[in-house]
Design a protein around this motif. Structure first.
Motif, short mmCIF file in Angstrom:
data_model
loop_
_atom_site.label_atom_id
_atom_site.label_comp_id
_atom_site.label_asym_id
_atom_site.label_seq_id
_atom_site.Cartn_x
_atom_site.Cartn_y
_atom_site.Cartn_z
N VAL A 9 58.29 41.90 20.66
CA VAL A 9 58.16 40.45 20.68
C VAL A 9 57.03 40.06 21.62
O VAL A 9 56.95 40.56 22.74
CB VAL A 9 59.50 39.81 21.13
CG1 VAL A 9 59.34 38.34 21.42
CG2 VAL A 9 60.57 40.06 20.08
N GLU A 10 56.17 39.16 21.16
CA GLU A 10 55.11 38.62 22.00
C GLU A 10 55.65 37.37 22.70
O GLU A 10 56.23 36.50 22.05
CB GLU A 10 53.90 38.26 21.15
CG GLU A 10 53.20 39.46 20.56
CD GLU A 10 51.98 39.08 19.72
OE1 GLU A 10 51.63 37.87 19.66
OE2 GLU A 10 51.39 39.98 19.12
N PRO A 11 55.45 37.27 24.01
CA PRO A 11 55.94 36.10 24.74
C PRO A 11 55.34 34.80 24.19
O PRO A 11 54.18 34.77 23.77
CB PRO A 11 55.44 36.34 26.17
CG PRO A 11 55.22 37.81 26.26
CD PRO A 11 54.80 38.24 24.88
N GLY A 12 56.16 33.76 24.17
CA GLY A 12 55.69 32.46 23.71
C GLY A 12 55.69 32.28 22.21
O GLY A 12 55.27 31.24 21.71
N VAL A 13 56.16 33.30 21.48
CA VAL A 13 56.23 33.23 20.02
C VAL A 13 57.69 33.41 19.64
O VAL A 13 58.36 34.31 20.16
CB VAL A 13 55.35 34.33 19.37
CG1 VAL A 13 55.43 34.28 17.87
CG2 VAL A 13 53.90 34.20 19.84
N SER A 14 58.19 32.59 18.72
CA SER A 14 59.60 32.67 18.35
C SER A 14 59.95 34.03 17.74
O SER A 14 59.08 34.73 17.21
CB SER A 14 59.96 31.55 17.37
OG SER A 14 59.44 31.84 16.08
N ARG A 60 55.33 38.33 11.41
CA ARG A 60 54.05 38.99 11.70
C ARG A 60 54.19 40.51 11.56
O ARG A 60 53.36 41.16 10.92
CB ARG A 60 53.57 38.62 13.11
CG ARG A 60 52.22 39.27 13.47
CD ARG A 60 51.91 39.28 14.96
NE ARG A 60 52.76 40.23 15.66
CZ ARG A 60 53.73 39.92 16.51
NH1 ARG A 60 53.99 38.67 16.80
NH2 ARG A 60 54.45 40.86 17.10
N GLU A 61 55.22 41.07 12.20
CA GLU A 61 55.40 42.52 12.19
C GLU A 61 55.60 43.07 10.77
O GLU A 61 55.01 44.08 10.41
CB GLU A 61 56.59 42.91 13.08
CG GLU A 61 56.32 42.79 14.55
CD GLU A 61 55.40 43.86 15.10
OE1 GLU A 61 55.22 44.91 14.45
OE2 GLU A 61 54.86 43.65 16.19
#
Length: 150
Positions: free
Chosen positions: A41-46, A53-54
């Motif tokens: 998980v990228e911070p700041g992204v739900s 995305r993945e």
């Protein structure tokens, strides 16, 4: 060993025509271990945005992210690595598996749907995934901490 925070990842449970989508995410085809598509998980992204995305990067598919189905933890006691995976039920909204598709990061090298009977013949993690994937009405399941498998 220095304590560090667990890594958070999202994973997709995609069942189509009674078959479960799995990926082999070991560069250079170095392992026979399969798992659900997804990743960190990228911070700041739900969480749903991260998962969309993945799945797109790894499989070339667009998905609708549904309900949370499984929380799984694994760790490596030697390094202190600890990851928490959140598995969401997903539905493909666009695309189909294409053998020519390449993960831009070069991590996933094979994406494939497996029938339930085929799952007994492969190595996959977490062990609870097939049971959860093919029981769509089940509540969220917690799969306790297990040691990472190379």
């Amino acid at each position: 060993m220095k304590s560090r925070s667990p890594r958070l990842a999202t994973r997709a449970i995609i069942v189509e025509d009674g078959r479960l989508l799995l990926v082999n995410a070991y560069p250079g085809n170095r392992s026979d271990l399969w798992g659900a598509p997804g990743g960190g998980v990228e911070p700041g992204v739900s969480l749903p945005e991260n998962l969309r995305r993945e799945v797109n990067e790894e499989c070339g598919l667009e998905v609708e992210v549904g309900a949370l189905a499984l929380v799984n933890e694994f760790h490596d006691p030697k390094s202190g690595y600890h990851q928490v995976d959140l598995f969401f039920r997903c539905r493909v909204t666009r695309g189909a598996l294409d053998p020519a598709w390449r993960d831009p990061a070069g991590i996933v090298h094979t994406c494939r749907f497996f029938a339930p009977a085929e799952l007994a013949a492969i190595r996959l993690k977490p062990d609870s995934l097939p049971r959860i994937a093919f029981a769509p009405a089940a509540p969220v399941y917690y799969d306790p901490l297990e040691e990472i498998v190379p």
